[in-house]
Design a protein around this motif. Structure first.
Motif: not given
Length: 224
Positions: A107-108, A116-126, A134-147
């Motif tokens: 599932v997604p 580091r620097r209060k950020e995460v490396f992340w990617a979204r998967y089906a 992704g991959p991208s680097v962002d602050r945690p509260d910028d990540l998608p809110g559901e999966p």
């Protein structure tokens, strides 16, 4: 087929050997400061445990990040050096893809590791094999809110992202056994085993930030 895989993009220094059907041996040590010290002994350990020699290896796979500069370079430079020594082709695989594959999810979901620097490396998967973005680097509260969430980065910021979204039993770090299995799956499907394809790329790092070092500018005048 005998795939030697390792990853140094996170605090996990991990190596494994895969024969195309199963993981023959795997070694993982969590130590963010000793990638250079631990990787080669870990490779020697899995070869010894599997009863194999370095010359038996038919493909070398390194996690290509994203991750901190120093640790990431240890794994990728080792892959290139071993490839030159043995003649076996070297590949890179996104470390987040290995972590996604190890989750086994159909599932997604989102994979996140500590940047580091209060950020995460992340990617979204089906699902465990299909990266959507992704991959991208962002602050945690910028990540998608559901999966659902997988990875040490998600666990670190569970208070922001939501405790209930964490997948129980999923690994926090990319492990070489999963990396090797994912690579073996793609190598078996390649018409030319020496050419990258699918998740397999050239063994080059995925950097998502500019380097901290800068070329010095002109010196400031100290006199009128």
């Amino acid at each position: 087929m005998l795939v030697l895989a390792f990853d140094t993009a996170t605090p996990a220094v991990t190596a494994a050997l895969h024969d195309g059907a199963r993981v023959l041996a795997e070694s993982t040590t969590i130590d963010a400061r000793r990638h250079g010290e631990l990787l080669v002994p870990s490779i020697a350990e899995v070869l010894r445990e599997a009863g194999a020699a370095l010359g038996d290896v038919t493909a070398i796979v390194a996690g290509s990040g994203p991750g901190p500069y120093t640790g990431l370079r240890v794994g990728l430079m080792t892959a290139q050096a071993l490839s030159s020594t043995t003649g076996a082709p070297a590949y890179g695989v996104c470390s987040l893809d290995a972590l996604a594959y190890a989750s086994g999810l159909t599932v997604p979901f989102v994979v996140a590791t500590d940047a580091r620097r209060k950020e995460v490396f992340w990617a979204r998967y089906a699902d465990m094999r299909t990266r959507l973005s992704g991959p991208s680097v962002d602050r945690p509260d910028d990540l998608p809110g559901e999966p659902l969430l997988v990875g040490a980065g998600a666990r670190m910021y569970a208070g922001v992202l939501g405790e209930g979204r964490l997948v129980d039993g999923a690994p926090d770090f990319p492990l070489a056994g999963a990396l090797a299995a994912l690579a073996a799956e793609h190598l078996a499907a390649l018409p030319d085993p020496a050419a990258p394809g699918g998740v397999l790329t050239a063994p080059v790092p995925i950097y998502l930030r500019r380097p901290d070092a800068r070329v010095p500018g002109a010196p400031k005048k100290v006199t009128a």
